[in-house]
Enzyme design. Structure first.
Site, PDB file in Angstrom:
ATOM      1  CG  HIS A   1      -3.695  -0.456  -6.415  1.00 12.29           C
ATOM      2  ND1 HIS A   1      -3.856   0.280  -5.325  1.00 12.29           N
ATOM      3  CD2 HIS A   1      -3.612  -1.863  -6.232  1.00 12.29           C
ATOM      4  CE1 HIS A   1      -4.242  -0.714  -4.379  1.00 12.29           C
ATOM      5  NE2 HIS A   1      -4.080  -2.000  -4.957  1.00 12.29           N
TER       6      HIS A   1
ATOM      7  NE  ARG B   1      -4.404  -1.497   0.359  1.00 13.06           N
ATOM      8  CZ  ARG B   1      -4.544  -2.467  -0.634  1.00 13.06           C
ATOM      9  NH1 ARG B   1      -3.552  -2.858  -1.474  1.00 13.06           N
ATOM     10  NH2 ARG B   1      -5.707  -3.340  -0.662  1.00 13.06           N
TER      11      ARG B   1
ATOM     12  CD  GLU C   1      -2.992   3.275  -5.114  1.00 12.65           C
ATOM     13  OE1 GLU C   1      -4.122   3.026  -5.034  1.00 12.65           O
ATOM     14  OE2 GLU C   1      -2.128   3.040  -4.584  1.00 12.65           O
TER      15      GLU C   1
END
Ligand SMILES: NC(=O)c1ccc[n+]([C@@H]2O[C@H](COP(=O)([O-])OP(=O)(O)OC[C@H]3O[C@@H](n4cnc5c(N)ncnc54)[C@H](OP(=O)(O)O)[C@@H]3O)[C@@H](O)[C@H]2O)c1
Length: 309
Positions: A272, A225, A253
């Site tokens: 991602h 993450r 993000e």
């Protein structure tokens, strides 16, 4: 004809009956696409499997499901949805579903960065034939930080490349180093792959101080993450050319246009997509079939999220 639909527990899945195959007869299983509409039976749902990638809006619906017992998501990192699950509802994550897909991407990012593929792709656009020497993965020391389901899959895939793999986890055990040893391990690592959950302990783990411990020229690969790494400290280290980075996850993000990470030399970015591959659906189906079998049989479910998970 007896209508049994009212007394059997109602299960909503995003898979067609054909894909899912036989289900326990004790359950009423319906295919529901929550991105299109919410059927009237919403107040009877006991077991919910949201579609992968559309889970986030679905969590706002849970208040309309008074009989809900289980939410089975397909992703592994549940830090952003845990607080949205009502009291008494069991949350199960997609541990295992992502192992092959995310491990493949970790290897892809590592190999591509080490062997200079982003640079060659830019040269290809300009039709330029320019050779350079690059570090191989063979003989490199690779720290894999997080030795859970995906971390182990990454380790298994690294070994045939003749890398020297050093697994690191929250708790030290034979063959696995403890996270508190990181400061001593980092100066000897050529590649550091992050694949641990985002928790209160891991947030900002790779701050300026930790990044400064990394060997000059080392590569930081993040498939965990974004917030496990201090973005500003990473940008600074990469801009100085001290380290390189290959990142599937970033903080923030989506990465906004104009953010320095887009243009920092030595940084390879993917948006991602660790789980965005053909490998996910068959593995998600396997997990959901097993969970429904267990649920119908009254057996403990897999992947129940509790504590720091
Ligand atoms: N890029 C993507 O698209 C993508 C896809 C899937 C998953 N992910 C991320 O990958 C994470 C890991 O998934 P998983 O299924 O492998 O999880 P997992 O099986 O639960 O394993 C987690 C591992 O991380 C370790 N860990 C936990 N907290 C730590 C800390 N503070 N410091 C060091 N190690 C720590 C655990 O240590 P112990 O073994 O000692 O408990 C365990 O080895 C997910 O939570 C998710 O955020 C990303």
């Amino acid at each position: 004809v007896t209508d049994r639909s009212d007394d059997r527990p109602l299960v909503w899945v995003p898979f067609s009956a054909e894909e899912l195959g036989p289900v326990p007869e004790e359950l009423e299983v319906a295919t529901v696409d929550l991105t299109r509409d919410v059927p009237d039976t919403v107040d009877r749902v006991r077991f919910l499997v949201p579609e992968y990638g559309f889970e986030f809006g679905v969590f706002d619906l849970l208040g309309r499901m008074p009989r809900l017992e289980v939410v089975q998501v397909q992703f592994a990192g549940v830090e952003s949805v845990r607080g949205k699950v009502p009291e008494g509802v069991t949350l199960c994550n997609g541990r295992g579903v992502h192992d092959a897909s995310t491990a493949e991407l970790a290897l892809t990012l590592t190999l591509a960065s080490l062997r200079g593929i982003p640079g060659y792709t830019r040269l290809q656009d300009q039709q330029r034939w320019e050779r350079s020497w690059r570090p191989a993965l063979a003989d490199r020391t690779v720290l894999v930080v997080g030795h859970g389901s995906i971390g182990q899959a990454i380790e298994e895939r690294l070994r045939p490349f003749e890398a020297n793999v050093v697994p690191v986890a929250r708790t030290a055990r034979p063959g696995v180093r403890g996270v508190e040893e990181l400061p001593e391990l980092l100066p000897d690592a050529d590649v550091v792959i992050l694949i641990l959950p985002l928790t209160e302990d891991s947030r900002g783990l790779f701050d300026a101080e930790m990044i400064a411990r990394m060997r000059p020229g080392a590569l930081l690969v993040n498939v965990a993450r974004g917030a496990v790494v201090d973005t500003d400290a990473l940008v600074a280290a990469c801009q100085e050319g001290r380290i390189g980075a290959a990142l599937d996850v970033v903080d923030p993000e989506p990465l906004p246009p104009g953010h320095p990470l887009w243009t920092t030399p030595g940084v390879l970015l993917t948006p991602h997509v660790g789980g965005a591959s053909s490998a996910i659906r068959p593995r998600a189906l396997r997990l959901v079939r097993e969970q429904l079998r267990r649920y119908a049989a009254g057996e403990p479910l897999l992947n129940v999220v509790s504590g720091a998970y």
